[in-house]
Design a protein around this motif. Structure first.
Motif, PDB file in Angstrom:
ATOM      1  N   ASP A  59      -3.180   3.522  -5.581  1.00  0.00           N
ATOM      2  CA  ASP A  59      -3.993   3.252  -4.408  1.00  0.00           C
ATOM      3  C   ASP A  59      -5.094   2.044  -4.847  1.00  0.00           C
ATOM      4  O   ASP A  59      -6.076   2.515  -4.294  1.00  0.00           O
ATOM      5  CB  ASP A  59      -4.738   4.440  -3.836  1.00  0.00           C
ATOM      6  N   LYS A  92       0.935  -1.237   0.056  1.00  0.00           N
ATOM      7  CA  LYS A  92       0.031  -0.111   0.121  1.00  0.00           C
ATOM      8  C   LYS A  92       0.785   1.182  -0.095  1.00  0.00           C
ATOM      9  O   LYS A  92       0.617   2.322  -0.627  1.00  0.00           O
ATOM     10  CB  LYS A  92      -1.054  -0.050   1.329  1.00  0.00           C
ATOM     11  N   GLU A 135      -6.774  -2.848  -1.230  1.00  0.00           N
ATOM     12  CA  GLU A 135      -7.743  -2.618  -0.269  1.00  0.00           C
ATOM     13  C   GLU A 135      -8.052  -3.714   0.740  1.00  0.00           C
ATOM     14  O   GLU A 135      -7.154  -5.048   0.462  1.00  0.00           O
ATOM     15  CB  GLU A 135      -9.150  -2.440  -0.862  1.00  0.00           C
TER      16      GLU A 135
END
Length: 83
Positions: free
Chosen positions: A57, A51, A60
Protein backbone atom coordinates in the motif's frame (compact mmCIF):
# COMPACT_ATOMS: atom_id res chain seq x y z
CA UNK A 1 -4.86 13.42 -9.97
CA UNK A 2 -1.81 11.42 -10.72
CA UNK A 3 -0.46 8.83 -8.35
CA UNK A 4 3.00 8.39 -6.89
CA UNK A 5 4.92 5.58 -5.24
CA UNK A 6 6.34 6.30 -1.80
CA UNK A 7 9.63 5.22 -0.25
CA UNK A 8 7.87 2.22 1.30
CA UNK A 9 8.09 0.54 -2.14
CA UNK A 10 9.73 -2.90 -1.89
CA UNK A 11 10.40 -3.22 -5.64
CA UNK A 12 8.22 -6.30 -5.92
CA UNK A 13 7.59 -5.63 -9.63
CA UNK A 14 3.81 -6.18 -9.48
CA UNK A 15 2.65 -2.61 -10.22
CA UNK A 16 4.32 -2.09 -13.58
CA UNK A 17 2.65 -4.82 -15.73
CA UNK A 18 -1.00 -3.92 -15.01
CA UNK A 19 -0.56 -0.20 -15.79
CA UNK A 20 -2.50 0.35 -19.03
CA UNK A 21 -0.62 3.58 -19.81
CA UNK A 22 2.93 2.32 -19.21
CA UNK A 23 3.24 5.13 -16.65
CA UNK A 24 5.24 3.04 -14.16
CA UNK A 25 8.94 2.36 -14.54
CA UNK A 26 11.96 1.62 -12.38
CA UNK A 27 13.53 4.77 -10.97
CA UNK A 28 16.88 5.13 -9.24
CA UNK A 29 15.92 3.04 -6.24
CA UNK A 30 12.16 2.43 -6.40
CA UNK A 31 9.45 2.37 -9.03
CA UNK A 32 8.11 5.74 -10.18
CA UNK A 33 4.92 6.90 -11.89
CA UNK A 34 5.06 9.42 -14.73
CA UNK A 35 2.31 11.93 -13.89
CA UNK A 36 1.97 12.86 -17.57
CA UNK A 37 0.92 9.28 -18.34
CA UNK A 38 -1.02 8.43 -15.18
CA UNK A 39 -4.80 8.58 -15.51
CA UNK A 40 -5.50 6.57 -12.33
CA UNK A 41 -6.80 4.01 -14.84
CA UNK A 42 -9.70 6.30 -15.81
CA UNK A 43 -11.06 5.02 -19.12
CA UNK A 44 -9.58 1.57 -18.55
CA UNK A 45 -10.72 0.35 -15.12
CA UNK A 46 -12.88 1.46 -12.19
CA UNK A 47 -9.86 1.80 -9.89
CA UNK A 48 -6.09 2.20 -10.26
CA UNK A 49 -4.70 -1.24 -10.95
CA UNK A 50 -1.33 -0.47 -9.38
CA UNK A 51 -3.05 0.23 -6.07
CA UNK A 52 -5.07 -2.98 -6.37
CA UNK A 53 -1.97 -5.18 -6.71
CA UNK A 54 0.44 -3.32 -4.39
CA UNK A 55 1.17 -5.57 -1.39
CA UNK A 56 2.50 -2.76 0.83
CA UNK A 57 0.00 0.00 0.00
CA UNK A 58 2.71 2.48 -1.00
CA UNK A 59 0.84 4.22 -3.85
CA UNK A 60 -0.86 7.50 -3.03
CA UNK A 61 -2.28 10.62 -4.65
CA UNK A 62 0.52 12.85 -5.91
CA UNK A 63 0.12 16.15 -4.01
CA UNK A 64 1.50 18.23 -6.90
CA UNK A 65 -0.88 16.76 -9.53
CA UNK A 66 -4.42 17.49 -8.36
CA UNK A 67 -6.62 16.87 -11.38
CA UNK A 68 -10.29 16.10 -11.80
CA UNK A 69 -11.93 13.24 -13.65
CA UNK A 70 -12.32 15.43 -16.74
CA UNK A 71 -8.57 16.02 -16.97
CA UNK A 72 -7.84 12.34 -16.41
CA UNK A 73 -10.33 11.35 -19.12
CA UNK A 74 -8.81 13.88 -21.53
CA UNK A 75 -5.36 12.41 -20.84
CA UNK A 76 -6.74 8.90 -21.39
CA UNK A 77 -8.12 9.98 -24.76
CA UNK A 78 -4.86 11.66 -25.70
CA UNK A 79 -2.76 8.64 -24.73
CA UNK A 80 -5.02 6.10 -26.44
CA UNK A 81 -6.04 8.15 -29.46
CA UNK A 82 -9.70 7.60 -28.61
CA UNK A 83 -12.25 10.36 -28.98
Amino acid sequence: MALRITDECINCDVCEPPCPNQAISMGESIYVIDPLKCTECVGHFDEPQCKVVCPVDCIEIHPDWKEGQDVLMARYKQLTGKT
